[in-house]
Design an enzyme around this catalytic site. Sequence first.
Site, PDB file in Angstrom:
ATOM      1  N   GLU A 260       0.900  -1.076  -0.611  1.00 43.36           N
ATOM      2  CA  GLU A 260       0.286  -0.080  -0.191  1.00 43.36           C
ATOM      3  C   GLU A 260       0.860   1.385  -0.140  1.00 43.36           C
ATOM      4  O   GLU A 260       1.856   1.579   0.539  1.00 43.36           O
ATOM      5  CB  GLU A 260      -0.576   0.034   1.475  1.00 43.36           C
ATOM      6  CG  GLU A 260      -2.139  -1.336   1.165  1.00 43.36           C
ATOM      7  CD  GLU A 260      -2.763  -0.965   2.326  1.00 43.36           C
ATOM      8  OE1 GLU A 260      -2.629  -0.408   3.252  1.00 43.36           O
ATOM      9  OE2 GLU A 260      -3.768  -2.164   2.298  1.00 43.36           O
ATOM     10  N   HIS A 281      -7.381   2.075   1.894  1.00 40.29           N
ATOM     11  CA  HIS A 281      -7.731   1.401   3.763  1.00 40.29           C
ATOM     12  C   HIS A 281      -8.166   1.991   4.557  1.00 40.29           C
ATOM     13  O   HIS A 281      -7.922   2.914   5.360  1.00 40.29           O
ATOM     14  CB  HIS A 281      -6.119   1.209   3.727  1.00 40.29           C
ATOM     15  CG  HIS A 281      -5.794   0.527   4.906  1.00 40.29           C
ATOM     16  ND1 HIS A 281      -4.793  -0.447   4.954  1.00 40.29           N
ATOM     17  CD2 HIS A 281      -6.915  -0.061   6.394  1.00 40.29           C
ATOM     18  CE1 HIS A 281      -5.421  -0.896   6.506  1.00 40.29           C
ATOM     19  NE2 HIS A 281      -6.306  -1.103   6.627  1.00 40.29           N
TER      20      HIS A 281
END
Length: 309
Positions: A260, A281
């Site tokens: 990420e 997220h």
Amino acid sequence: MVRVLITDPVDDYIVNTLRSRGFNIDYRPGITQEELLKVVGDYELLIVRGRTKVTREVIDRATRLRVIARAGVGLDNIDVEYARSRGIEVLNAPEGSTQSVAELVIGFMVMAARLLTLQDRLVKAGEWPKGKYMGMELFGKTLGIIGFGRIGQRVAEIARAMGMNVVAHDIVDISRRAQELGVKPVSLEELLRTSDVITIHVSLTPSARHMIGEREFSIMKNGVIIINTSRGEVIDTKALLNALNTGKVAAAALDVLEHEPPREPWERELVNHPRVIVTPHIGAETVEAQRRIAEILTEKIIRFFDEHR
Ligand code: NAD
């Protein structure tokens, strides 16, 4: 006066309440890892979210540190075992974001079943794709929940109210809670074979890493929907991409990725896939979750320093 370093953005409540209790706070969200290594030795309390990596090296430099507080759930950015071996307490607020993540999962299910982001993108691009994609109702379908902890159970409750059949798998005994919620406990194998929608809510234990890969996709129903809001490492990304390309997986909705932001070419291909919905997220990013996390964590911090003067 307890010296506090905060290295990620946190709810004002934490900062204001601790200041009013006499804690001496340096609020430095976005601090670099190098800078953190330089200054961490001055502090007794370190407050982080998921971005700051509290590695062995950081802990070794943190000679005065008594508490690491994670404003959230996951502790995978903190070397918890090493911290505890050095007598440092690690606190978090795992219950604070349960409802927000569960609501995101329900939203993801509806979006994936009707390919909402794809339809939206096409209309905005000047197309009118009516009749092009047939959606699926969730009512009467089987939802498979892998990891029946706080979030898994909350998702089950809401999905039951939507008329879904719910089956669940966990590595611990879940029979009592499952019965209370009208959920059938099953083996992982049975869950994979029978579910129309699969949602993953395991904590990232070593056994959970890549627990959904080629073999697992191969035994799923054709046209299954996959949802992951737990941790990206749980799914083998290449295997998911392959399953989307063969049509085995009809759609996937992901709030978490192996890296990420995504960095490998196959990860870019995955997030750009037309039948993949992806968010950065954001499971816990609601006003309510952040406030709840802040309140729970602040109370734990104050209690710790009251009890360990
Ligand atoms: P929890 O600890 O209450 O539940 C996790 C469950 O997974 C436990 O019951 C555990 O026994 C089970 N489990 C662990 N390994 C397993 C395996 N290999 N197979 C089957 N079950 C397994 O945790 P929770 O609060 O429900 O959170 C679930 C996940 O969601 C965690 O990974 C957490 O980090 C993640 N999370 C993500 C966000 C987000 O922003 N997307 C926010 C909060 C939590």
